[in-house]
Design an enzyme around this catalytic site. Sequence first.
Site, PDB file in Angstrom:
ATOM      1  N   ASP A   1       0.687  -1.635   0.067  1.00  0.00           N
ATOM      2  CA  ASP A   1       0.060   0.096   0.391  1.00  0.00           C
ATOM      3  C   ASP A   1       0.797   1.776  -0.180  1.00  0.00           C
ATOM      4  O   ASP A   1       1.937   1.253   1.110  1.00  0.00           O
ATOM      5  CB  ASP A   1      -1.319  -0.102   1.194  1.00  0.00           C
ATOM      6  CG  ASP A   1      -1.914  -1.553   1.481  1.00  0.00           C
ATOM      7  OD1 ASP A   1      -1.855  -1.782   0.725  1.00  0.00           O
ATOM      8  OD2 ASP A   1      -2.722  -0.928   2.540  1.00  0.00           O
TER       9      ASP A   1
ATOM     10  N   GLN B   1      -9.398   1.605  -3.397  1.00  0.00           N
ATOM     11  CA  GLN B   1      -9.274   2.329  -1.925  1.00  0.00           C
ATOM     12  C   GLN B   1      -8.009   2.959  -2.059  1.00  0.00           C
ATOM     13  O   GLN B   1      -6.838   2.690  -2.525  1.00  0.00           O
ATOM     14  CB  GLN B   1      -9.098   0.842  -1.022  1.00  0.00           C
ATOM     15  CG  GLN B   1      -8.048   0.912   0.951  1.00  0.00           C
ATOM     16  CD  GLN B   1      -9.145   2.216   1.440  1.00  0.00           C
ATOM     17  OE1 GLN B   1      -9.958   1.924   1.251  1.00  0.00           O
ATOM     18  NE2 GLN B   1      -8.596   2.553   2.008  1.00  0.00           N
TER      19      GLN B   1
ATOM     20  N   GLY C   1      -5.127   4.854  -1.454  1.00  0.00           N
ATOM     21  CA  GLY C   1      -3.269   3.846  -1.335  1.00  0.00           C
ATOM     22  C   GLY C   1      -3.615   2.466  -1.669  1.00  0.00           C
ATOM     23  O   GLY C   1      -2.277   1.498  -1.103  1.00  0.00           O
TER      24      GLY C   1
ATOM     25  N   TYR D   1      -2.971  -2.674  -5.751  1.00  0.00           N
ATOM     26  CA  TYR D   1      -3.887  -3.956  -5.688  1.00  0.00           C
ATOM     27  C   TYR D   1      -5.730  -3.418  -6.164  1.00  0.00           C
ATOM     28  O   TYR D   1      -5.833  -4.453  -6.884  1.00  0.00           O
ATOM     29  CB  TYR D   1      -4.176  -4.026  -4.136  1.00  0.00           C
ATOM     30  CG  TYR D   1      -4.661  -4.823  -3.088  1.00  0.00           C
ATOM     31  CD1 TYR D   1      -4.473  -5.929  -2.478  1.00  0.00           C
ATOM     32  CD2 TYR D   1      -5.913  -4.175  -3.162  1.00  0.00           C
ATOM     33  CE1 TYR D   1      -4.793  -6.141  -2.144  1.00  0.00           C
ATOM     34  CE2 TYR D   1      -7.017  -5.767  -2.605  1.00  0.00           C
ATOM     35  CZ  TYR D   1      -6.337  -7.651  -1.907  1.00  0.00           C
ATOM     36  OH  TYR D   1      -6.824  -7.479  -1.000  1.00  0.00           O
TER      37      TYR D   1
ATOM     38  N   LYS E   1      -7.403  -6.297  -8.427  1.00  0.00           N
ATOM     39  CA  LYS E   1      -8.791  -7.823  -8.122  1.00  0.00           C
ATOM     40  C   LYS E   1      -9.891  -6.611  -8.937  1.00  0.00           C
ATOM     41  O   LYS E   1     -10.543  -7.429  -8.912  1.00  0.00           O
ATOM     42  CB  LYS E   1      -8.487  -6.566  -6.916  1.00  0.00           C
ATOM     43  CG  LYS E   1      -8.077  -7.308  -5.396  1.00  0.00           C
ATOM     44  CD  LYS E   1      -8.045  -9.054  -5.533  1.00  0.00           C
ATOM     45  CE  LYS E   1      -7.141  -9.014  -4.229  1.00  0.00           C
ATOM     46  NZ  LYS E   1      -7.060 -10.649  -4.087  1.00  0.00           N
TER      47      LYS E   1
ATOM     48  N   PRO F   1     -14.261  -9.958  -0.756  1.00  0.00           N
ATOM     49  CA  PRO F   1     -13.971 -10.053   0.970  1.00  0.00           C
ATOM     50  C   PRO F   1     -13.994  -8.206   1.262  1.00  0.00           C
ATOM     51  O   PRO F   1     -13.054  -7.566   0.383  1.00  0.00           O
ATOM     52  CB  PRO F   1     -13.141 -11.034   1.105  1.00  0.00           C
ATOM     53  CG  PRO F   1     -12.097 -11.744   0.226  1.00  0.00           C
ATOM     54  CD  PRO F   1     -13.485 -11.279  -1.386  1.00  0.00           C
TER      55      PRO F   1
ATOM     56  N   TYR G   1     -13.051  -6.788   5.062  1.00  0.00           N
ATOM     57  CA  TYR G   1     -12.504  -6.215   5.558  1.00  0.00           C
ATOM     58  C   TYR G   1     -12.789  -7.958   6.871  1.00  0.00           C
ATOM     59  O   TYR G   1     -12.935  -7.300   6.827  1.00  0.00           O
ATOM     60  CB  TYR G   1     -12.147  -4.759   6.624  1.00  0.00           C
ATOM     61  CG  TYR G   1     -11.868  -4.330   4.901  1.00  0.00           C
ATOM     62  CD1 TYR G   1     -10.134  -3.887   5.720  1.00  0.00           C
ATOM     63  CD2 TYR G   1     -11.825  -3.159   4.535  1.00  0.00           C
ATOM     64  CE1 TYR G   1      -8.820  -2.468   5.007  1.00  0.00           C
ATOM     65  CE2 TYR G   1     -11.383  -2.645   3.688  1.00  0.00           C
ATOM     66  CZ  TYR G   1     -10.434  -2.110   3.850  1.00  0.00           C
ATOM     67  OH  TYR G   1      -9.352  -0.977   2.784  1.00  0.00           O
TER      68      TYR G   1
END
Length: 248
Positions: A96, A149, A151, A155, A159, A185, A187
């Site tokens: 991140d 998200q 940061g 990722y 994803k 999923p 968190y």
Amino acid sequence: MDIQNKRIALVTGATGGLGTAMCKQLFTDGFHVVANYRNKEKAVEWQKTMAAEGFNIEIFEGDVCDFDSMANMMKDIESKLGSIDVLVNNAGITRDGRLAKMSKDDWHAVIDTNLNSVFNCTRNVIDGMIERKFGRIINISSVNGQRGQFGQTNYSAAKAGMHGFTKTLAMEVAKLGITVNTISPGYIATDMVMAVPEKVREQIVAQIPMGRLGGTHEVAHLVSFLASDATSFITGANYSINGGQHVY
Ligand code: CAA
């Protein structure tokens, strides 16, 4: 299928929090479970602990970032145990940081481990599944691929890419008894999420309507459901499992 007529399910990145729960659930639900790993020392210990708890899991070494390594591992599994019926593309990492600070290495490490891995693994099992007219491919994505998200450009891109892969492959193999689905999923209480600074994590949990992190077993049940023979009409889907954090 193996010699005891059990379906063989391979989970990549199996020794992590989510992977471990998936292996246990698949084993409980009657699969012959094969765990892929990269760190031998950790995997051997992990296998012993699993066996002590009553879960007999096979372990096979291989780097999901490396196409040839996956080709060799799949051949090895199939020659020793039988054909791979279920593939769970679960291996994943985070690196991140805001894009303005992100290194080339952190970009590539995440794209390789989380997205290129899906090609490396799936490409090496799909021919056999097509031949046998049966297969279940389950890609473990993330709420952060669905919504973004702060940061996580690397990722989130990987994803989101996984689900693009799911949708297209689902169409290509729909008539061949193979289903391809994504699970996203939110968190979940794993080391990956616990590595997020506590203050930031608290802010994130505050955005989850259920007011808590998810449990690994909650994701594992969904994996096993999608791996079952009963879900033969579900394909190209993206299952959210996030406590209401992202609804759309
Ligand atoms: N929204 C808006 N601004 C934000 C922000 C947010 N969510 N988070 C940080 N900022 C701002 C800060 O307020 C600060 O602004 P000022 O400079 O104006 O004060 C600035 O960004 C800080 O930037 P830095 O790059 O200096 O930040 P940092 O080094 O402190 O860390 C970070 C940034 C690495 C992104 C850190 O906030 C972090 O770890 N965030 C969590 C990321 C996350 O959710 N990762 C999920 C991992 S688990 C997982 O991925 C599993 C899964 O699938 C769900």
